[in-house]
Design a protein around this motif. Structure first.
Motif, PDB file in Angstrom:
ATOM      1  N   VAL A  10       0.844  -1.200   0.000  1.00 49.76           N
ATOM      2  CA  VAL A  10       0.000   0.000   0.000  1.00 49.76           C
ATOM      3  C   VAL A  10       0.882   1.254   0.000  1.00 49.76           C
ATOM      4  O   VAL A  10       0.628   2.211  -0.744  1.00 49.76           O
ATOM      5  N   ILE A  11       1.956   1.212   0.799  1.00 47.58           N
ATOM      6  CA  ILE A  11       2.857   2.362   0.853  1.00 47.58           C
ATOM      7  C   ILE A  11       3.469   2.625  -0.525  1.00 47.58           C
ATOM      8  O   ILE A  11       3.514   3.767  -1.005  1.00 47.58           O
ATOM      9  N   ARG A  12       3.893   1.569  -1.167  1.00 48.57           N
ATOM     10  CA  ARG A  12       4.481   1.762  -2.520  1.00 48.57           C
ATOM     11  C   ARG A  12       3.438   2.309  -3.495  1.00 48.57           C
ATOM     12  O   ARG A  12       3.733   3.153  -4.330  1.00 48.57           O
ATOM     13  N   ILE A  14       0.930   4.171  -2.751  1.00 43.83           N
ATOM     14  CA  ILE A  14       0.720   5.598  -2.467  1.00 43.83           C
ATOM     15  C   ILE A  14       1.837   6.430  -3.096  1.00 43.83           C
ATOM     16  O   ILE A  14       1.588   7.466  -3.739  1.00 43.83           O
ATOM     17  N   ILE A  15       3.081   5.943  -2.950  1.00 46.25           N
ATOM     18  CA  ILE A  15       4.215   6.673  -3.542  1.00 46.25           C
ATOM     19  C   ILE A  15       4.034   6.831  -5.045  1.00 46.25           C
ATOM     20  O   ILE A  15       4.160   7.918  -5.607  1.00 46.25           O
TER      21      ILE A  15
ATOM     22  N   TYR B 177       1.729   3.270  10.292  1.00 44.37           N
ATOM     23  CA  TYR B 177       0.814   2.458   9.498  1.00 44.37           C
ATOM     24  C   TYR B 177       1.467   1.109   9.180  1.00 44.37           C
ATOM     25  O   TYR B 177       0.855   0.050   9.331  1.00 44.37           O
ATOM     26  N   PHE B 340      11.466   2.903  -3.569  1.00 44.82           N
ATOM     27  CA  PHE B 340      11.178   1.468  -3.672  1.00 44.82           C
ATOM     28  C   PHE B 340      12.328   0.646  -3.111  1.00 44.82           C
ATOM     29  O   PHE B 340      12.133  -0.362  -2.443  1.00 44.82           O
ATOM     30  N   PHE B 366      10.282  10.902   1.380  1.00 46.06           N
ATOM     31  CA  PHE B 366       9.111  10.989   0.503  1.00 46.06           C
ATOM     32  C   PHE B 366       8.333  12.282   0.758  1.00 46.06           C
ATOM     33  O   PHE B 366       7.906  12.957  -0.182  1.00 46.06           O
TER      34      PHE B 366
END
Lengths: 609, 423
Positions: A10-12, A14-15, B177, B340, B366
């Motif tokens: 999910v984080i990726r 969002i990025i 999170y 990534f 980020f």
């Protein structure tokens, strides 16, 4: 673990999503929209315009009439960095109090265009050197140089026209986008008509500037720069010698002179009076003179030579005689009786004292009215015409072919049509099918509804000199002039008929109304006219050409409210002819010349119409 | 497996290469925006000259990290955190005022911005606390202390008058999170942001009315289900209350220039000469770059110094103008690759401390990346935070480098960590 792996995914996601939003917005800003590129160019690129010298204007003998001198404007660049502006030393440089500097800055700001505002127009040459030297301290100011018009011969203002700042209206109609606000354009006369020829091509240099408006370097290494190209010389048909002479002759009078070279249609002189001198409308003087001249009651801005219309008076008889001969209703030997005038019932057209039964030649020589009243009737009432309309229309068509009642199409945009009414006009005035030749008989002697411009009168003289055709009068000269200025406009009148009429015009000078102003060396053929003017004194008119064989000059002069044609217009014409033919040789008649120059002490020449 | 547990892992080359590429691109951009018209000369007094010093110092410091025992940072994380908190506190009184914010220590010509380094301390403290074996994630105590670690630096930085830098710490929500914070909190956060923005843009009354109408429409479909119906109106009532609160806070708490800044960003007011000047010039510079850009050192807006603060917070405009959409996108893609990779490194850590720390690094980088670029194209308000590795400035470059290189240090050592520390 799976839950945590999902969360890292999910984080990726969002990025990637946010990065995608940035890339899309950038694509919109950079690739789709062009507003930013335009804004960037207007902010960071300064266009320095290099104005070419305007083309010279030379006369038929290569004499320079109009040339240029440099004019310098002080220009300020916006946005203006006040923090970098040392107003005290600037005031010292431009020798102006601070409040005046502020005022000019404000008005420059209000009228700015592309970040450029006019701070001071037309620096005096003494100021220019000083200001230019000190200007390096004020990088937001710079000098823009243009050329202003200067006149070697300060004549022919109406013909030459003038140059002034382009108007909003003209800018809107500049579809090729050549002009910028604040630039100069030909406003009238030849300056306007030959604007593209004279203006040359502007050069442009692009500089990078920084946020304070300081020039940094050539943009794109100067690869986009263009060189200015000097405007082309405009060689015109005027003869400055007689133009100047004509203006001098017309001083203190109201009216005009037009002289044409018959064989080419080239206009040798075009004088209108009262007038003004072209340098009054040079850029640096325009502001001081324009309003005054516009409101002058004597209308000095009006080019009477092309715009004013007059009844041609007896000069019209030349055209009448030619039509009559061509139509065959008269021969050179035909005579009409003249009993001190033309009488028809209660109608009388009075005539002067001369032998009672004139033929064509004699009628021109003596300017017999009765002859032309009769001739008019004969022309209109020929057997082949079913009604008067046909006869009148036939007559009118000759006049139209002589260039009357229409603009001739000269390369000067102020031409008027003159007036030769249609038969419909008379139906309206006198009731349908109720009009008769007798009601319009005054036209036969160049009065009434007939109106000609002085240019049309001179053109008539040229047409007679050419024995049957004219070339549209024009100023432009050179090998590549438009066909309309080389084409012969045929009148449909045979050459043989001209000899009779020309003999009559010659006799005017040798034994008629022009006798007192003839010039022994030159065979001038002329015709006087006196146009009745309901508003005041009659207009004095004269048309002529010379020499009789192989004519070099055709000329018409109108002097308003001056009485008989022979009194003023004729001597002026013959002086002009003499000046043109004999150049530097002194006039044979200094007394006549003196009288023309000095109209307040008229010495009337006995004359007959 | 067993023989590799105590084996020696190597420094992650991909991260180092991405780092170097970004730093070099950053240097080239700084050179472009500050070189003036003279030809290149190695002059340490210029901005690009100084940046060379900072780059060298950063790399040296990053290397030094590898000489320090890997346990040092974990053990002393609270100490490091405390040290920077004290500096953040002191700078409020001792700092030099720059652009209305008192966030710099100035000793001679040397200047230091503690807020830049505080990120490092907070990241360490947060990692240590969250990964602590005694920490019970479900307990209220855990949640409050976690929140305090994040809120304390924000409060101190806001007191300095540099609200923008303070916001950075909110990005740690991403870390939380990952470590188990309920997803619904994120959704609540997003809904809160949406309601806030709409309230500021349109005012409280229209938003409240809109929410009621929306509720009415949805009710028409769900009124049969009494449970959904009830929740729907509880949520809507919460939104309306929140909207009122935002409206009140916006008008009464924020100062006028802050209100204006937000309004300019939201496009409610246009202000190309005042607050919007920077953004307007920034958009012009980037927007004029076109697809391919104007070419390196050929940017007209860059050369003419049209974009204020170009070499620091608005360094991206130089890329956008001179390298166009292609260049901008390339830079964004490079950052995404780095993110990534960090995420990949994070997930392969055996130690929870290392993993949490990796996500701290990721969230800080980020956030800076996103907000910095977004503000240059008017998608975010102008808060003065730098673009990592690009923007001119020693404090930020050194702090980002140390932040990243400690991760590499931890990663290189991961096989020496005990499996049991992670799950």
């Amino acid at each position: 673990m799976t839950n945590n792996q999902n969360r890292s995914a999910v984080i990726r996601l969002i990025i990637v999503l946010f990065a995608f939003v940035l890339i899309v917005k950038l694509f919109y800003l950079q690739v789709i929209s062009d507003t930013y590129a335009k804004k960037a160019a207007s902010l960071s690129i300064r266009t320095v315009t290099e104005f070419p010298d305007r083309g010279l204007i030379t006369d038929r003998n290569g004499e320079i009439i109009v040339f240029n001198e440099d004019a310098h404007d002080l220009v300020v660049h916006f946005p203006f960095r006040r923090d970098e502006f040392d107003i005290e030393s600037f005031c010292e440089l431009v020798r102006m109090p601070a409040d005046q500097v502020e005022e000019r800055l404000q008005s420059a700001y209000e009228s700015r265009y592309n970040g450029k505002g006019l701070f001071y127009k037309n620096l005096a040459s003494s100021d220019f050197a000083r200001v230019q030297e000190g200007l390096f301290q004020f990088p937001q100011f710079y000098i823009e140089s243009r050329s202003d018009r200067k006149y070697k011969h300060n004549v022919a203002a109406h013909t030459l026209g003038y140059v002034a700042e382009i108007s909003r209206y003209e800018l809107d109609r500049d579809h090729e986008g050549y002009y910028d606000i604040g630039e100069y354009i030909g406003k009238s006369g030849l300056e306007k008509d030959y604007e593209k020829h004279l203006r040359g091509t502007k050069g442009k240099q692009f500089y990078l500037k920084d946020n304070a408006g300081r020039l940094k370097e050539r943009y794109n290494d100067g690869l986009d720069d263009t060189k200015s190209v000097v405007g082309e010389e405009l060689n015109i048909s005027l003869d400055v010698l007689i133009q100047e002479y004509g203006e001098k002759l017309m001083q203190g009078k109201t009216g005009s002179i037009v002289a044409i070279e018959p064989s080419t249609g080239e206009i040798l002189a075009m004088v209108t009076s009262p007038g003004y001198t072209p340098d009054m409308f040079a850029i640096k003087n325009l502001g001081n003179n324009y309003a005054r001249l516009v409101s002058d009651k004597s209308k000095p801005l009006l080019n009477r030579a092309t715009s004013s219309m007059y009844p041609p008076g007896s000069t019209f008889k030349v055209a009448m005689a030619l039509i009559g001969l061509q139509e065959g209703v008269i021969s050179p030997a035909t005579t009409f009786s003249c009993n001190a005038g033309f009488h028809l019932g209660s109608l009388t057209v009075r005539c002067h004292g001369h032998a009672p039964r004139p033929n064509v030649k004699y009628s021109i020589q003596t300017s017999c009215n009765a002859f032309y009243c009769n001739l008019y009737r004969e022309i209109l009432h020929q057997d082949r015409f079913a009604n008067i309309d046909e006869g009148y229309t036939n007559w009118r068509s000759y006049l139209k072919r002589m260039g009357f009642g229409d603009r001739l199409g000269a390369d000067l945009s102020s031409e008027n049509r003159g007036n030769i009414p249609t038969s419909d006009y008379f139906h309206k005035v006198y009731g349908t099918n109720k009009w008769k030749y007798s009601q319009t008989i005054s036209m036969s002697i160049g009065q009434g509804e007939v109106l000609l411009t002085p240019l049309q009168m001179a053109n008539m003289a040229a047409m007679v000199a050419n024995r049957g055709y004219y070339i549209t009068p024009h100023f432009i000269r050179g090998d590549s002039i438009p066909e309309q200025f080389t084409k012969k406009n045929e009148t449909g009148i045979e050459r043989r008929h001209f000899e009779t009429v020309i003999d009559g015009m010659r006799a005017v000078m040798t034994a008629g109304t022009g006798f007192y102003v003839q010039i022994p060396d030159i065979d001038i053929c002329g015709k006087t006219g006196t146009a009745q003017n309901p508003h005041g004194e009659n207009h004095s008119i004269f048309v002529a050409f010379a020499p009789k064989d192989n004519p070099k000059i055709a000329i018409a002069t109108v002097v308003e409210n001056a009485g008989y044609g022979a009194t003023w217009a004729a001597p002026i014409c013959t002086l002009m002819i003499e000046k043109y033919m004999n150049r530097d040789s002194v006039s044979l008649r200094p007394l006549v010349e003196q009288r023309m120059f000095n109209p307040v002490s008229p010495n009337p020449v006995a004359s007959h119409e | 497996m067993s023989e590799r547990i105590y084996g020696q892992a190597r420094v992650d080359g991909i991260t180092v290469i991405l780092y170097l590429i970004l730093v070099i691109c950053g240097f080239l951009s700084i050179y472009s925006s500050s070189h003036g018209s003279e030809s290149f000369s190695f002059n340490l007094s210029t901005q690009y000259g100084k940046q060379i010093i900072w780059i060298t110092a950063s790399i040296v410091l990053g290397t030094v990290l590898f000489l320090i025992d890997v346990r040092f940072f974990e053990v002393f994380s609270y100490g490091i955190f405390g040290f920077w908190m004290i500096l953040l506190f002191l700078v409020i009184f001792l700092g030099r005022e720059v652009n209305g914010a008192r966030s710099w220590f100035a000793i001679g010509s040397f200047r230091l911005q503690p807020a830049e380094f505080a990120k490092f301390g907070v990241a360490l403290a947060l990692s240590r606390y969250v990964s602590d074996i005694d920490t019970d994630m479900k307990s209220r105590r855990y949640q409050i202390i976690t929140a305090l670690i994040i809120i304390l630096p924000i409060a101190l930085i806001v007191l300095q008058g540099d609200a923008g830098s303070g916001l950075v710490f909110l990005s740690f929500i991403m870390v939380l999170y990952r470590e188990g914070l309920s997803g619904s909190i994120l959704i609540i956060g997003l809904v809160s942001i949406a309601v806030s923005v709409l309230t500021i843009a349109f005012g409280f009354i229209p938003i409240a009315a809109g929410l009621v109408v929306l509720g009415g429409i949805i009710s028409a479909f769900v009124y049969t289900n009494i449970k959904v119906f009830r929740w729907l109106w509880i949520i809507l009532a919460g939104c309306i209350l929140f909207s009122k609160g935002v409206d009140f806070a916006f008008v009464n708490v924020l100062q006028e220039h802050q209100q204006k800044r937000i309004q300019v960003m939201l496009g409610i007011i246009e202000d190309p000469q005042g607050l919007g000047y920077n953004v307007n010039q920034s958009k012009i510079a980037i927007g004029s770059g076109g697809f391919w850009g104007k070419g390196y050192l050929q940017g007209t807006q860059t050369k003419g110094d049209f974009v204020p603060e170009q070499h620091t917070d608005f360094i991206f405009t130089s890329v956008g103008e001179e390298f166009g959409w292609i260049g901008s996108t390339t830079v964004i893609v490079l950052f995404v690759l780095l993110f990534f990779r960090i995420s990949f490194l994070a997930e392969r850590q055996r130690s929870k401390f290392s993993r949490v720390y990796a996500y701290c690094v990721l969230s800080i980088l980020f956030f800076h990346f996103l907000i910095n670029i977004a503000m240059t194209i008017n998608l975010a308000p102008v808060i003065g935070i730098p673009l990592p590795f690009f923007s001119y400035g020693g404090s930020s470059l050194i702090s980002f480098t140390v932040l990243l290189f400690l991760l590499l240090r931890l990663d290189a050592n991961r096989e020496n960590e005990l499996d049991s520390l992670s799950y």
